[in-house]
Design a protein around this motif. Structure first.
Motif, PDB file in Angstrom:
ATOM      1  N   GLU A  40      51.351  40.538  49.687  1.00  0.00           N
ATOM      2  CA  GLU A  40      51.556  39.924  48.388  1.00  0.00           C
ATOM      3  C   GLU A  40      50.355  39.645  47.384  1.00  0.00           C
ATOM      4  O   GLU A  40      50.126  39.942  46.285  1.00  0.00           O
ATOM      5  CB  GLU A  40      52.506  38.921  48.292  1.00  0.00           C
ATOM      6  N   GLN A  41      49.494  38.847  48.281  1.00  0.00           N
ATOM      7  CA  GLN A  41      48.111  38.506  47.447  1.00  0.00           C
ATOM      8  C   GLN A  41      47.421  39.688  46.934  1.00  0.00           C
ATOM      9  O   GLN A  41      47.109  39.641  45.845  1.00  0.00           O
ATOM     10  CB  GLN A  41      47.435  37.392  48.048  1.00  0.00           C
ATOM     11  N   TRP A  42      47.216  40.701  48.009  1.00  0.00           N
ATOM     12  CA  TRP A  42      46.620  41.705  47.648  1.00  0.00           C
ATOM     13  C   TRP A  42      46.999  42.580  46.345  1.00  0.00           C
ATOM     14  O   TRP A  42      46.421  42.900  45.391  1.00  0.00           O
ATOM     15  CB  TRP A  42      46.524  42.716  48.594  1.00  0.00           C
ATOM     16  N   HIS A  43      48.575  42.687  46.319  1.00  0.00           N
ATOM     17  CA  HIS A  43      49.146  43.229  45.081  1.00  0.00           C
ATOM     18  C   HIS A  43      48.927  42.622  43.919  1.00  0.00           C
ATOM     19  O   HIS A  43      48.928  43.039  42.843  1.00  0.00           O
ATOM     20  CB  HIS A  43      50.789  43.574  45.520  1.00  0.00           C
ATOM     21  N   GLU A  44      48.956  41.201  44.019  1.00  0.00           N
ATOM     22  CA  GLU A  44      48.738  40.251  42.890  1.00  0.00           C
ATOM     23  C   GLU A  44      47.551  40.383  42.177  1.00  0.00           C
ATOM     24  O   GLU A  44      47.083  40.480  40.900  1.00  0.00           O
ATOM     25  CB  GLU A  44      49.033  38.744  43.000  1.00  0.00           C
ATOM     26  N   GLU A  45      46.426  40.602  43.125  1.00  0.00           N
ATOM     27  CA  GLU A  45      44.935  40.445  42.740  1.00  0.00           C
ATOM     28  C   GLU A  45      44.308  41.811  42.393  1.00  0.00           C
ATOM     29  O   GLU A  45      43.433  41.997  41.753  1.00  0.00           O
ATOM     30  CB  GLU A  45      44.267  39.653  43.661  1.00  0.00           C
ATOM     31  N   ILE A  46      44.917  42.974  43.071  1.00  0.00           N
ATOM     32  CA  ILE A  46      44.168  44.173  43.065  1.00  0.00           C
ATOM     33  C   ILE A  46      45.116  45.266  42.753  1.00  0.00           C
ATOM     34  O   ILE A  46      44.880  46.264  42.113  1.00  0.00           O
ATOM     35  CB  ILE A  46      43.706  44.550  44.556  1.00  0.00           C
ATOM     36  N   GLY A  47      46.241  45.132  43.246  1.00  0.00           N
ATOM     37  CA  GLY A  47      47.361  46.293  43.051  1.00  0.00           C
ATOM     38  C   GLY A  47      47.377  46.996  41.815  1.00  0.00           C
ATOM     39  O   GLY A  47      47.467  48.233  41.681  1.00  0.00           O
ATOM     40  N   LYS A  78      46.665  56.402  63.376  1.00  0.00           N
ATOM     41  CA  LYS A  78      47.418  55.407  64.304  1.00  0.00           C
ATOM     42  C   LYS A  78      47.838  54.285  63.240  1.00  0.00           C
ATOM     43  O   LYS A  78      47.166  53.938  62.484  1.00  0.00           O
ATOM     44  CB  LYS A  78      46.432  54.822  65.322  1.00  0.00           C
ATOM     45  N   SER A  79      49.079  53.834  63.613  1.00  0.00           N
ATOM     46  CA  SER A  79      49.614  52.694  62.743  1.00  0.00           C
ATOM     47  C   SER A  79      49.038  51.444  63.379  1.00  0.00           C
ATOM     48  O   SER A  79      48.110  51.349  64.089  1.00  0.00           O
ATOM     49  CB  SER A  79      51.141  52.492  63.232  1.00  0.00           C
ATOM     50  N   ASP A  80      49.389  50.414  62.709  1.00  0.00           N
ATOM     51  CA  ASP A  80      48.573  48.972  63.205  1.00  0.00           C
ATOM     52  C   ASP A  80      49.837  47.983  63.002  1.00  0.00           C
ATOM     53  O   ASP A  80      50.877  48.020  62.310  1.00  0.00           O
ATOM     54  CB  ASP A  80      47.716  48.557  62.163  1.00  0.00           C
ATOM     55  N   ILE A  81      49.695  46.942  63.911  1.00  0.00           N
ATOM     56  CA  ILE A  81      50.565  45.755  63.982  1.00  0.00           C
ATOM     57  C   ILE A  81      50.073  44.639  62.952  1.00  0.00           C
ATOM     58  O   ILE A  81      51.079  43.835  62.494  1.00  0.00           O
ATOM     59  CB  ILE A  81      50.862  45.139  65.158  1.00  0.00           C
ATOM     60  N   PHE A  82      49.072  44.690  62.502  1.00  0.00           N
ATOM     61  CA  PHE A  82      48.529  43.704  61.477  1.00  0.00           C
ATOM     62  C   PHE A  82      48.638  44.124  60.101  1.00  0.00           C
ATOM     63  O   PHE A  82      48.420  45.442  59.564  1.00  0.00           O
ATOM     64  CB  PHE A  82      47.005  43.381  62.037  1.00  0.00           C
ATOM     65  N   THR A  83      49.046  43.316  59.295  1.00  0.00           N
ATOM     66  CA  THR A  83      49.298  43.620  57.557  1.00  0.00           C
ATOM     67  C   THR A  83      48.441  42.416  56.952  1.00  0.00           C
ATOM     68  O   THR A  83      48.637  41.375  57.379  1.00  0.00           O
ATOM     69  CB  THR A  83      50.755  43.652  57.423  1.00  0.00           C
ATOM     70  N   PRO A  84      47.810  43.096  55.781  1.00  0.00           N
ATOM     71  CA  PRO A  84      47.695  44.514  55.559  1.00  0.00           C
ATOM     72  C   PRO A  84      46.631  45.045  56.308  1.00  0.00           C
ATOM     73  O   PRO A  84      45.565  44.315  56.686  1.00  0.00           O
ATOM     74  CB  PRO A  84      47.510  44.292  54.141  1.00  0.00           C
ATOM     75  N   THR A  85      46.774  46.230  56.438  1.00  0.00           N
ATOM     76  CA  THR A  85      45.686  46.858  57.377  1.00  0.00           C
ATOM     77  C   THR A  85      45.408  48.174  56.148  1.00  0.00           C
ATOM     78  O   THR A  85      46.388  48.846  55.748  1.00  0.00           O
ATOM     79  CB  THR A  85      45.935  47.472  58.532  1.00  0.00           C
ATOM     80  N   ARG A  99      41.018  45.287  58.383  1.00  0.00           N
ATOM     81  CA  ARG A  99      42.254  44.518  58.848  1.00  0.00           C
ATOM     82  C   ARG A  99      42.377  43.323  57.820  1.00  0.00           C
ATOM     83  O   ARG A  99      41.282  42.527  58.012  1.00  0.00           O
ATOM     84  CB  ARG A  99      42.214  44.363  60.304  1.00  0.00           C
ATOM     85  N   GLY A 100      43.439  42.956  57.288  1.00  0.00           N
ATOM     86  CA  GLY A 100      43.494  41.638  56.708  1.00  0.00           C
ATOM     87  C   GLY A 100      43.131  41.712  55.309  1.00  0.00           C
ATOM     88  O   GLY A 100      42.673  42.911  54.889  1.00  0.00           O
ATOM     89  N   TYR A 101      43.232  40.685  54.578  1.00  0.00           N
ATOM     90  CA  TYR A 101      42.648  40.408  53.380  1.00  0.00           C
ATOM     91  C   TYR A 101      42.486  38.927  53.194  1.00  0.00           C
ATOM     92  O   TYR A 101      43.088  38.317  53.184  1.00  0.00           O
ATOM     93  CB  TYR A 101      43.950  41.126  52.176  1.00  0.00           C
ATOM     94  N   ALA A 102      41.322  38.950  52.599  1.00  0.00           N
ATOM     95  CA  ALA A 102      40.691  37.504  52.426  1.00  0.00           C
ATOM     96  C   ALA A 102      40.082  37.214  51.054  1.00  0.00           C
ATOM     97  O   ALA A 102      39.218  36.504  50.873  1.00  0.00           O
ATOM     98  CB  ALA A 102      39.329  37.348  53.460  1.00  0.00           C
ATOM     99  N   GLY A 103      40.506  38.127  50.094  1.00  0.00           N
ATOM    100  CA  GLY A 103      40.296  37.806  48.701  1.00  0.00           C
ATOM    101  C   GLY A 103      39.510  39.258  48.173  1.00  0.00           C
ATOM    102  O   GLY A 103      39.019  39.912  48.794  1.00  0.00           O
ATOM    103  N   ASP A 104      39.790  39.179  46.955  1.00  0.00           N
ATOM    104  CA  ASP A 104      39.428  40.267  46.181  1.00  0.00           C
ATOM    105  C   ASP A 104      37.775  41.043  46.324  1.00  0.00           C
ATOM    106  O   ASP A 104      37.380  42.095  46.541  1.00  0.00           O
ATOM    107  CB  ASP A 104      39.545  40.442  44.634  1.00  0.00           C
ATOM    108  N   GLU A 105      36.767  39.862  46.376  1.00  0.00           N
ATOM    109  CA  GLU A 105      35.287  40.021  46.471  1.00  0.00           C
ATOM    110  C   GLU A 105      35.190  40.688  47.760  1.00  0.00           C
ATOM    111  O   GLU A 105      34.297  41.674  48.257  1.00  0.00           O
ATOM    112  CB  GLU A 105      34.525  39.086  46.077  1.00  0.00           C
TER     113      GLU A 105
END
Length: 124
Positions: A40-47, A78-85, A99-105
């Protein structure tokens, strides 16, 4: 007569899958799931801006819910169990994943490193 044959083929799910995967050689897959706060954070900041960037034009985003059946045209990935990937693919082959999202920069920095691995056009 040929028009009807073409029309029947054009609506074939197999042809549509083939055309959609063949038309886009490079894609950025976003593996996500409902309730993922970082998704959700990715979609808000980057999407919203991603499709407008050069990265988004070079590797359009394709969102995939990890709980849905895996798309047939991605059988080599291959798929992954961690989101977002995020999985950068080129010609149905994985170039790399984030793997993951730690902010836009952080996202843009890591994505740019992946984008550098794409094949560069041959110079004439």
């Amino acid at each position: 007569m040929k028009f009807f044959i073409f029309k029947a083929l054009a609506t074939s799910p197999l042809l549509i899958i083939f055309l959609s995967s063949a038309a886009i050689a490079q894609q950025l897959l976003m593996l996500e799931q409902e309730g993922c706060a970082y998704c959700e954070q990715w979609h808000e900041e980057i999407g919203e801006i991603y499709p407008k960037t050069w990265e988004g034009k070079k590797a359009p985003l394709r969102q995939i819910d990890i709980h849905d059946p895996w798309p047939v045209d991605l059988e080599n990935i291959k798929s992954d169990i961690f989101t977002p990937t995020f999985v950068l693919i080129d010609k149905d082959q994985e170039i790399g994943r984030l793997r993951g999202y730690a902010g836009d920069e952080f996202f843009w920095f890591l994505l740019d490193e992946l984008m550098e691995k794409l094949e560069k056009p041959a110079k004439l």
